[in-house]
Design an enzyme around this catalytic site. Structure first.
Site, short mmCIF file in Angstrom:
data_model
loop_
_atom_site.label_atom_id
_atom_site.label_comp_id
_atom_site.label_asym_id
_atom_site.label_seq_id
_atom_site.Cartn_x
_atom_site.Cartn_y
_atom_site.Cartn_z
N SER A 72 99.67 139.32 26.75
CA SER A 72 98.46 138.51 26.66
C SER A 72 97.46 138.67 27.79
O SER A 72 96.38 138.09 27.74
CB SER A 72 98.83 137.02 26.53
OG SER A 72 99.28 136.75 25.22
N LYS A 75 93.92 139.58 26.91
CA LYS A 75 92.86 138.63 26.59
C LYS A 75 91.77 138.56 27.66
O LYS A 75 90.69 138.02 27.41
CB LYS A 75 93.46 137.25 26.34
CG LYS A 75 94.37 137.19 25.10
CD LYS A 75 94.92 135.79 24.89
CE LYS A 75 95.72 135.68 23.60
NZ LYS A 75 97.10 136.14 23.73
N SER A 130 96.49 130.74 25.80
CA SER A 130 96.74 132.09 25.29
C SER A 130 96.79 132.12 23.76
O SER A 130 97.59 132.83 23.15
CB SER A 130 98.04 132.66 25.87
OG SER A 130 98.06 134.06 25.79
N LYS A 243 95.61 135.33 34.36
CA LYS A 243 96.11 135.24 32.97
C LYS A 243 97.58 135.67 32.93
O LYS A 243 97.96 136.67 33.54
CB LYS A 243 95.28 136.14 32.06
CG LYS A 243 95.68 136.05 30.59
CD LYS A 243 95.24 134.72 29.99
CE LYS A 243 95.83 134.55 28.58
NZ LYS A 243 97.28 134.23 28.61
#
Length: 453
Positions: A72, A75, A130, A243
């Site tokens: 993720s 992203k 997320s 993140k």
């Protein structure tokens, strides 16, 4: 007895060279290198990098260009393209494909088909929770489809200088053809810091999405990045954003920003078990802040110069004006934490005059940045405007104008000479008239005088 003596003697001969070798003092450079080697952290991540986001200097790397599955942290690129191509107040409507194409059990915030939220709310859903369906919806908002958006992501990565990146989706769910590297993710993260909207959002650990057209309840979003969570064992004072990522094939992946004073770093780690991604990232930051500092070594304003622009035609040199030359912007350098900034000096090298044409952005000269006697950077001085050469039409017009001026000047000279001649003639005649008049008066006086006698 003799055998014991020989053994002792042999042992002494072997030992003496060892003592003499260690008695040799280390040079200052060797000592510093040794100290830095001791401070370099041992991390368990399969791949990692630590980069100064201001200068782009790599402070630590481990398998940084190896192909890795990002999960993720993908992203971050999704957020970057959304901010570059969207408006935070725009409305995003969730399609059937966006909602139902994600894997069962993967991260989401329970968005429904036909539900609407703003782009800003969507980005918080991506960064804090997320949410995979939200990443899909953002992709469709930007490029019409997830596949088109993935191509956009890959192209953007190439533009940033990424060397080992190929994206096939917007959320990072596993695909063998969806990969990147620690180095490439650091470049993407570094670019994201140019977005003011992201700077405002990056440190958030909580956000609320109010009721929507499909959902009557407020969605309460709590951040997952534990280095930002003050109640977490892994909280890090200097962490400012980042993140998290996880899929089975990639294990834990993590991108984290941290800032201490004027030094801002990004750490990227791949394939970590348990909480090791937080432990490794903190170790990288502690190493970076202990050993390096980001320093503004020159400002654009202080090193703005002026250069005369000239051109030569028919062996005649004329001035077309002056241009300003300056660095592209303020220049920063990553230096050792103990660097003596009092020895920092700037040497300039640029011409006083330059021949046209000059193009805006053209390199005219340079600045050499030194720390003591060591050159640490060379910065180009760029033309801030364009100066063209004189066109043939303009040159003909200028020549014609020059000829006319010359003729006018010649005419004026002749007129002045003629006027002077007239004035001189008039003065001469006047003087002659007065002289004749005076002589007549003198003759008259003499006649009168003789007539008396």
């Amino acid at each position: 007895m003799k055998q014991s003596f020989l053994i002792i003697l042999l042992s002494f001969c072997i030992t003496v060279p060892c003592f003499s070798a260690f008695a040799e003092p280390l040079s200052s450079t060797e000592a510093r290198n040794a100290a830095e080697e001791i401070n370099i952290p041992e991390i368990s991540a399969e791949a990692a990098i630590l980069m100064d986001t201001t200068t782009g200097k790599i402070l630590y790397e481990k398998n940084s260009k190896n192909k890795m599955y990002p999960a993720s942290i993908t992203k971050l690129m999704t957020v970057l393209l959304a901010l570059e191509n969207g408006n935070l107040n725009d409305t995003i409507t969730f399609s059937h494909e966006a909602v139902y194409s994600i894997e069962p059990g993967s991260a989401h915030i329970a968005m429904q088909e036909g539900e609407q939220i703003t782009l800003e709310q969507a980005l918080y859903g991506i960064m804090l929770r997320s949410a995979n369906e939200v990443a899909n919806a953002v992709a469709e908002y930007v490029d019409g489809s997830v596949s088109a958006f993935a191509q956009h992501m890959t192209q953007k990565a190439k533009e940033l200088g990424c060397e080992t990146t190929n994206f096939v989706n917007a959320n990072g769910l596993f695909d063998e053809n969806h990969y990147t590297s620690a180095y490439d993710m650091a470049l993407i993260a570094k670019e994201l810091l140019k977005q003011d909207a992201y700077l405002d959002m990056m440190s958030a650990t909580y956000y609320e999405i109010p009721p929507t057209n499909k959902q009557q309840e407020t969605r309460y979003l709590h951040g997952q990045h534990q280095m930002l969570n003050q109640n977490s064992l892994y909280y890090y004072d200097y962490a400012t954003g980042g993140k998290t990522g996880y899929v089975t094939q990639a294990l834990n992946t993590l991108v984290t920003f941290a800032k201490k004073g004027d030094t801002q770093l990004v750490a990227v780690v791949f394939k970590c078990s348990g909480a090791q991604h937080y432990i490794d990232s903190k170790a990288l930051f502690e190493y970076g802040f202990a050993n390096y500092q980001t320093t503004k070594v020159l400002s654009m304003e202080a090193y703005t110069k002026t250069v005369e622009v000239i051109e030569t035609y028919k062996n005649k040199t004329s001035t077309l004006g002056n241009i300003t030359i300056a660095p592209k912007g303020d220049f920063y350098e990553t230096l050792a934490a103990d660097a003596d900034l009092t020895t920092l000096k700037i040497e300039s090298d640029f011409p006083e005059k330059i021949n046209a044409p000059v193009t805006q952005g053209q390199e005219i000269g340079s600045l050499t940045v030194k720390l003591g006697e060591k050159i640490i950077a060379t910065v180009s001085l760029l033309a801030q405007s364009t100066v063209e050469t004189t066109s043939p039409e303009t040159r003909l017009a200028q020549e014609k104008e020059t000829k006319i001026k010359i003729l006018k000047q010649i005419g004026l000279v002749f007129a002045c000479i003629a006027l002077a001649f007239v004035i001189l003639l008039s003065i001469t005649r006047t003087i002659g008239h007065f002289k004749r008049k005076k002589r007549r008066r003198q003759r008259t006086l003499r006649r009168k005088k003789h007539s008396k006698y």
